[in-house]
Enzyme design. Sequence first.
Site, PDB file in Angstrom:
ATOM      1  N   LYS A 124       0.775  -1.076  -0.054  1.00  0.00           N
ATOM      2  CA  LYS A 124      -0.049   0.031   0.155  1.00  0.00           C
ATOM      3  C   LYS A 124       0.980   1.220  -0.054  1.00  0.00           C
ATOM      4  O   LYS A 124       1.934   1.022   0.232  1.00  0.00           O
ATOM      5  CB  LYS A 124      -0.862  -0.095   1.359  1.00  0.00           C
ATOM      6  CG  LYS A 124      -2.072   0.853   1.165  1.00  0.00           C
ATOM      7  CD  LYS A 124      -3.152   0.047   0.462  1.00  0.00           C
ATOM      8  CE  LYS A 124      -4.263   1.178   0.023  1.00  0.00           C
ATOM      9  NZ  LYS A 124      -5.560   0.470  -0.388  1.00  0.00           N
ATOM     10  N   ASP A 164      -7.035   4.539  -4.711  1.00  0.00           N
ATOM     11  CA  ASP A 164      -7.659   4.309  -3.532  1.00  0.00           C
ATOM     12  C   ASP A 164      -8.280   5.676  -2.859  1.00  0.00           C
ATOM     13  O   ASP A 164      -8.481   6.318  -3.937  1.00  0.00           O
ATOM     14  CB  ASP A 164      -6.820   3.937  -2.293  1.00  0.00           C
ATOM     15  CG  ASP A 164      -7.415   3.386  -0.864  1.00  0.00           C
ATOM     16  OD1 ASP A 164      -7.858   2.253  -0.766  1.00  0.00           O
ATOM     17  OD2 ASP A 164      -7.375   4.302  -0.114  1.00  0.00           O
TER      18      ASP A 164
HETATM   19  P1  NDP Z   1     -12.841   7.656  -3.084  1.00  0.00           P
HETATM   20  O1  NDP Z   1     -11.935   8.866  -2.926  1.00  0.00           O
HETATM   21  O2  NDP Z   1     -13.359   7.449  -4.559  1.00  0.00           O
HETATM   22  O3  NDP Z   1     -14.152   8.014  -2.334  1.00  0.00           O
HETATM   23  C1  NDP Z   1     -14.054   7.985  -0.885  1.00  0.00           C
HETATM   24  C2  NDP Z   1     -15.146   8.533  -0.184  1.00  0.00           C
HETATM   25  O4  NDP Z   1     -15.372   8.451   1.153  1.00  0.00           O
HETATM   26  C3  NDP Z   1     -15.594  10.093  -0.635  1.00  0.00           C
HETATM   27  O5  NDP Z   1     -17.161  10.163  -0.548  1.00  0.00           O
HETATM   28  C4  NDP Z   1     -15.137  10.696   0.671  1.00  0.00           C
HETATM   29  O6  NDP Z   1     -15.545  12.007   0.843  1.00  0.00           O
HETATM   30  C5  NDP Z   1     -15.524   9.904   1.677  1.00  0.00           C
HETATM   31  N1  NDP Z   1     -14.138  10.092   2.690  1.00  0.00           N
HETATM   32  C6  NDP Z   1     -12.927  10.055   2.644  1.00  0.00           C
HETATM   33  N2  NDP Z   1     -12.369  10.387   4.007  1.00  0.00           N
HETATM   34  C7  NDP Z   1     -13.226  10.410   4.883  1.00  0.00           C
HETATM   35  C8  NDP Z   1     -13.373  10.593   6.321  1.00  0.00           C
HETATM   36  N3  NDP Z   1     -12.409  10.729   6.726  1.00  0.00           N
HETATM   37  N4  NDP Z   1     -14.579  10.765   6.784  1.00  0.00           N
HETATM   38  C9  NDP Z   1     -15.725  10.694   5.944  1.00  0.00           C
HETATM   39  N5  NDP Z   1     -15.783  10.151   4.606  1.00  0.00           N
HETATM   40  C10 NDP Z   1     -14.431  10.051   3.810  1.00  0.00           C
HETATM   41  O7  NDP Z   1     -12.305   6.424  -2.545  1.00  0.00           O
HETATM   42  P2  NDP Z   1     -12.799   4.924  -2.843  1.00  0.00           P
HETATM   43  O8  NDP Z   1     -14.201   4.900  -3.104  1.00  0.00           O
HETATM   44  O9  NDP Z   1     -11.655   4.187  -3.799  1.00  0.00           O
HETATM   45  O10 NDP Z   1     -12.503   4.324  -1.470  1.00  0.00           O
HETATM   46  C11 NDP Z   1     -13.160   4.226  -0.340  1.00  0.00           C
HETATM   47  C12 NDP Z   1     -13.111   2.981   0.636  1.00  0.00           C
HETATM   48  O11 NDP Z   1     -13.064   1.755  -0.074  1.00  0.00           O
HETATM   49  C13 NDP Z   1     -11.485   3.211   1.095  1.00  0.00           C
HETATM   50  O12 NDP Z   1     -11.767   2.599   2.513  1.00  0.00           O
HETATM   51  C14 NDP Z   1     -10.665   2.349   0.415  1.00  0.00           C
HETATM   52  O13 NDP Z   1      -9.516   1.932   1.038  1.00  0.00           O
HETATM   53  C15 NDP Z   1     -11.605   1.181   0.050  1.00  0.00           C
HETATM   54  N6  NDP Z   1     -11.402   0.362  -0.754  1.00  0.00           N
HETATM   55  C16 NDP Z   1     -11.234   1.111  -2.208  1.00  0.00           C
HETATM   56  C17 NDP Z   1     -11.073  -0.013  -3.245  1.00  0.00           C
HETATM   57  C18 NDP Z   1     -10.962   0.537  -4.678  1.00  0.00           C
HETATM   58  O14 NDP Z   1     -11.211  -0.269  -5.764  1.00  0.00           O
HETATM   59  N7  NDP Z   1     -11.166   1.882  -5.114  1.00  0.00           N
HETATM   60  C19 NDP Z   1     -10.634  -1.403  -2.983  1.00  0.00           C
HETATM   61  C20 NDP Z   1     -10.912  -1.923  -1.666  1.00  0.00           C
HETATM   62  C21 NDP Z   1     -11.087  -0.932  -0.713  1.00  0.00           C
HETATM   63  P3  NDP Z   1     -14.796  13.330   0.315  1.00  0.00           P
HETATM   64  O15 NDP Z   1     -15.146  13.412  -1.066  1.00  0.00           O
HETATM   65  O16 NDP Z   1     -15.259  14.389   1.184  1.00  0.00           O
HETATM   66  O17 NDP Z   1     -13.129  13.108   0.669  1.00  0.00           O
END
Ligand code: NDP
Length: 443
Positions: A124, A164
């Site tokens: 990571k 991510d």
């Molecule tokens: P994105 O950046 O596309 O979306 C993240 C979302 O979560 C946004 O809506 C963001 O809001 C919100 N967010 C981020 N940080 C916080 C916080 N501290 N408090 C509240 N809301 C928050 O990321 P992903 O969708 O790719 O990832 C989301 C989760 O899924 C993570 O935990 C990631 O590790 C996990 N994941 C992702 C994978 C992938 O293929 N993308 C694979 C496996 C797991 P804002 O816009 O305000 O930041």
Amino acid sequence: MTMHEFLHQVSAKNADQPEFIQAVTEVVETIWDVYESNPQYRKAKILDRIVEPERVIIFRVPWQTDSGEVMVNRGYRVEFNGAIGPYKGGLRFHPSVNLGILKFLGFEQIFKNSLTTLPMGGGKGGSDFNPRGRSDEEVMRFCHSFMLELFRHIGPDTDVPAGDIGVGKREIGFMYGMYKKIRNEATGVFTGKGLEWGGSLIRPEATGFGTVYFAEEMLKTKGQSFDGKTVLVSGSGNVSQYAIQKVNQLGGKVVTASDSDGFIYDPDGIKGEKWEYLLDLKNVKRGRISEYADEFGVKYFPGARPWSIEGQIALPCATQNEINGEEARTLIKNGCICVSEGANMPTTPEGVEVYLDSKILYGPGKAANAGGVATSGLEMTQNSMRISWSREEVDAKLHGIMKAIHQQCVTYGKDGDFINYVKGANVAGFIKVANAMMDQGIV
Ligand code: NDP
């Protein structure tokens, strides 16, 4: 050494990394029986070795804003465990990123990747860079600078990053472009690439779809399905967007979505043109979820999380520790029977205890969201073979992998009528990596 002594040692050594300690504690508590009953693991100090990353790279990332100001961020890559294949795991760009967060994510990735049935080690990386509010040009300069250092540590058979939080197709494009320029080779060194330049169909959808497929398998064990169920989703990024789409396809109704500022509640469901609006808002306009409430006249709850709303299924898809013990209790009180984690470690240890005590269907992130990295594995395969599979082919493979992961969890986590998916995922993921480490000697 007892389990408590072991965990105490890990905590003392990593005292400033609470998320890492949390992740290690959860895994060690569930696999300790297996560790105890396999003296060869103990003799080879598998656990002592597995909690220590094989390599951590930390580097300076200097870049310039549009107005010419010089900025400096910190870049990281944690190459945690390569026993079963090249290091594989995403890059996160978020101001909260530090070594402890990336070590927790890299550690989880070892077991998740092992569960996918594909040969990928755990890694990571990322940076404390905040893309929010930055122009495309600023993001490009940052990504190029980041890659000017990272390129020397990665490669299609060494370490293959992906996206991510804060890293999507735009960022991967900029990083891959620089990698290609420096190396003068077009290899599958990133996954999550654009379709026109080596990406795989279904990769953008894979994590969200996979989380829903996993929930579907869990529901089947109780003779249930998504049809007619009310579903709570958190986040509004990549994982959330496609989890919502798949729930809609399966006849469920998603009533919430969130970002780091608050959540919206749409009792009629986020579907059709509303779902398309959400994608445009987040992926093109890069706006805030509150704008959805303005557009469709639904309620917006600033500074809050969606877990107080009534629903039968919860899909946390935003970030770590976004459901605490009290919120878990509220979910269950309000009729929640199934939690499938799209995000990594979104539930605190207290919350997990609540799920397990009340024996609801609970799929932890390392199993439920493994569809993303699994499809990254399929992207690597297509790149190596110089071919592209159709949407249907990739989706069918993803679906098959999620079913296989579910089956592994059942095999190792079944306890009478109850399936402890936390234990099942950890034990199944651990045994494969531990055996690979045994075969390779003390390295
Ligand atoms: P994105 O950046 O596309 O979306 C993240 C979302 O979560 C946004 O809506 C963001 O809001 C919100 N967010 C981020 N940080 C916080 C916080 N501290 N408090 C509240 N809301 C928050 O990321 P992903 O969708 O790719 O990832 C989301 C989760 O899924 C993570 O935990 C990631 O590790 C996990 N994941 C992702 C994978 C992938 O293929 N993308 C694979 C496996 C797991 P804002 O816009 O305000 O930041």
